[in-house]
Scaffold this active site. Structure first.
Site, mmCIF file in Angstrom:
data_model
loop_
_atom_site.group_PDB
_atom_site.id
_atom_site.type_symbol
_atom_site.label_atom_id
_atom_site.label_comp_id
_atom_site.label_asym_id
_atom_site.label_seq_id
_atom_site.Cartn_x
_atom_site.Cartn_y
_atom_site.Cartn_z
ATOM 1 N N ASN A 11 0.825 -1.217 0.000
ATOM 2 C CA ASN A 11 0.000 0.000 0.000
ATOM 3 C C ASN A 11 0.856 1.264 0.000
ATOM 4 O O ASN A 11 0.632 2.184 -0.771
ATOM 5 C CB ASN A 11 -0.924 0.035 1.224
ATOM 6 C CG ASN A 11 -2.030 -0.975 1.083
ATOM 7 O OD1 ASN A 11 -2.507 -1.233 -0.022
ATOM 8 N ND2 ASN A 11 -2.412 -1.573 2.187
ATOM 9 N N ASP A 68 10.616 5.625 8.280
ATOM 10 C CA ASP A 68 10.252 5.112 9.601
ATOM 11 C C ASP A 68 9.365 6.160 10.273
ATOM 12 O O ASP A 68 9.611 7.357 10.148
ATOM 13 C CB ASP A 68 11.492 4.847 10.456
ATOM 14 C CG ASP A 68 11.176 3.866 11.576
ATOM 15 O OD1 ASP A 68 10.516 2.838 11.309
ATOM 16 O OD2 ASP A 68 11.579 4.112 12.728
ATOM 17 N N GLY A 149 -2.891 1.268 11.707
ATOM 18 C CA GLY A 149 -2.175 1.686 12.917
ATOM 19 C C GLY A 149 -3.068 2.463 13.873
ATOM 20 O O GLY A 149 -4.181 2.040 14.205
ATOM 21 N N TYR A 150 -2.587 3.636 14.301
ATOM 22 C CA TYR A 150 -3.282 4.454 15.296
ATOM 23 C C TYR A 150 -4.297 5.413 14.671
ATOM 24 O O TYR A 150 -4.829 6.288 15.367
ATOM 25 C CB TYR A 150 -2.255 5.269 16.095
ATOM 26 C CG TYR A 150 -1.264 4.433 16.887
ATOM 27 C CD1 TYR A 150 -1.503 4.100 18.223
ATOM 28 C CD2 TYR A 150 -0.081 3.979 16.304
ATOM 29 C CE1 TYR A 150 -0.591 3.350 18.952
ATOM 30 C CE2 TYR A 150 0.844 3.219 17.024
ATOM 31 C CZ TYR A 150 0.577 2.917 18.340
ATOM 32 O OH TYR A 150 1.477 2.168 19.065
ATOM 33 N N LYS A 171 -5.959 12.706 4.167
ATOM 34 C CA LYS A 171 -4.878 12.279 5.063
ATOM 35 C C LYS A 171 -3.515 12.470 4.380
ATOM 36 O O LYS A 171 -2.584 13.009 4.974
ATOM 37 C CB LYS A 171 -5.065 10.805 5.467
ATOM 38 C CG LYS A 171 -3.955 10.321 6.407
ATOM 39 C CD LYS A 171 -3.965 8.842 6.696
ATOM 40 C CE LYS A 171 -2.669 8.452 7.404
ATOM 41 N NZ LYS A 171 -2.467 7.019 7.556
ATOM 42 N N ARG A 177 3.708 11.368 6.774
ATOM 43 C CA ARG A 177 4.344 10.661 5.663
ATOM 44 C C ARG A 177 4.172 11.440 4.367
ATOM 45 O O ARG A 177 5.106 11.572 3.574
ATOM 46 C CB ARG A 177 3.772 9.248 5.515
ATOM 47 C CG ARG A 177 4.565 8.384 4.543
ATOM 48 C CD ARG A 177 4.062 6.948 4.467
ATOM 49 N NE ARG A 177 3.992 6.333 5.774
ATOM 50 C CZ ARG A 177 2.882 6.212 6.497
ATOM 51 N NH1 ARG A 177 1.737 6.614 6.021
ATOM 52 N NH2 ARG A 177 2.917 5.662 7.685
HETATM 53 P P1 IMP Z 1 6.298 2.416 9.994
HETATM 54 O O1 IMP Z 1 7.665 2.895 10.350
HETATM 55 O O2 IMP Z 1 5.696 3.170 8.844
HETATM 56 O O3 IMP Z 1 6.233 0.929 9.820
HETATM 57 O O4 IMP Z 1 5.355 2.778 11.229
HETATM 58 C C1 IMP Z 1 5.564 2.246 12.541
HETATM 59 C C2 IMP Z 1 4.227 2.177 13.261
HETATM 60 O O5 IMP Z 1 3.701 3.503 13.419
HETATM 61 C C3 IMP Z 1 3.154 1.423 12.500
HETATM 62 O O6 IMP Z 1 3.197 0.057 12.808
HETATM 63 C C4 IMP Z 1 1.894 2.068 13.018
HETATM 64 O O7 IMP Z 1 1.531 1.511 14.259
HETATM 65 C C5 IMP Z 1 2.302 3.492 13.241
HETATM 66 N N1 IMP Z 1 1.978 4.317 12.059
HETATM 67 C C6 IMP Z 1 2.822 4.681 11.066
HETATM 68 N N2 IMP Z 1 2.199 5.458 10.165
HETATM 69 C C7 IMP Z 1 0.937 5.584 10.604
HETATM 70 C C8 IMP Z 1 -0.194 6.283 10.088
HETATM 71 O O8 IMP Z 1 -0.173 6.938 9.042
HETATM 72 N N3 IMP Z 1 -1.330 6.180 10.829
HETATM 73 C C9 IMP Z 1 -1.407 5.480 11.990
HETATM 74 N N4 IMP Z 1 -0.386 4.817 12.498
HETATM 75 C C10 IMP Z 1 0.781 4.867 11.818
#
Ligand code: IMP
Length: 192
Positions: A11, A68, A149-150, A171, A177
């Site tokens: 995604n 990250d 995620g959150y 979003k 991001r």
């Molecule tokens: P990652 O580094 O993108 O894998 O994010 C680490 C963790 O942060 C994920 O497993 C989610 O729990 C949380 N996270 C990252 N991006 C988002 C987002 O856009 N919305 C909600 N939670 C997020």
């Protein structure tokens, strides 16, 4: 130019691919035959993004970027932060993570938080970092079913709905991001 996005998340990959100039051939970890779970052992978001980008550059000799992300809650001194994915344990379950966070904030009046994203780009001999941040508050119960995620418990500043209630296009425009990726894209435009 061939550029690896160091992610197994299809995604995320698709989201970024459509935004890049067509002169950049974006490939995923799967595309280059990398099925490894790249270790994320650094203590910072920038450190983890750099670890992932360096892993690909060192093992495959390719230009690469990696991201990250963490959710930093003010009253919890920035937790869960770099441990956001595994806040409730190594099984990395979003429902459990949200449950734990809502419990930790049950008696707190200050519910402000930020999502932060770091992107590390290794382009030929150049190493660059791009950051993105969005501020908001953690609501008292889950709302909405979009995203991941959150998202169901995060209301961005200036909005009345959680990320999980807002359309993805909204979003992406305001998110941590989305902002970091826009900076990356602006940098890569010089190669189009
Ligand atoms: P990652 O580094 O993108 O894998 O994010 C680490 C963790 O942060 C994920 O497993 C989610 O729990 C949380 N996270 C990252 N991006 C988002 C987002 O856009 N919305 C909600 N939670 C997020």
């Amino acid at each position: 130019m061939k550029l690896v996005f160091a992610t197994h998340n299809q995604n995320k990959f698709n989201e970024v691919k459509v935004l890049l100039p067509s002169s950049i051939e974006l490939v995923s970890l799967t595309d280059i035959g990398c099925h490894d779970e790249i270790p994320e052992t650094a203590e910072t978001l920038v450190g983890n993004a750099q670890l992932k980008a360096d892993y690909v550059t060192q093992h495959y000799g390719l230009s690469c970027f990696a991201d990250d992300t963490g959710l930093l809650v003010d009253t919890l001194n920035g937790a869960p932060g770099v441990y956001s994915a595994r806040y409730a344990g190594a099984h990395k379950n979003a429902e459990d993570n949200m449950k734990k966070l809502l419990l930790a904030l049950q008696k707190k009046s200050n519910r402000s938080a930020q999502f932060k994203t770091a992107i590390a780009l290794n382009l030929k001999k150049e190493k660059l970092i791009f950051n993105g941040i969005v501020s908001g508050t953690i609501c008292k119960k889950k709302q909405g079913s979009n995203g991941f995620g959150y998202d169901p418990i995060f209301i961005p500043t200036g909005y009345e709905h959680t990320f999980a209630e807002l359309p993805l296009a909204v979003k992406n425009q305001i998110s941590h991001r989305g902002k970091a990726i826009q900076k990356l894209i602006n940098h890569l435009k010089q190669f189009s």
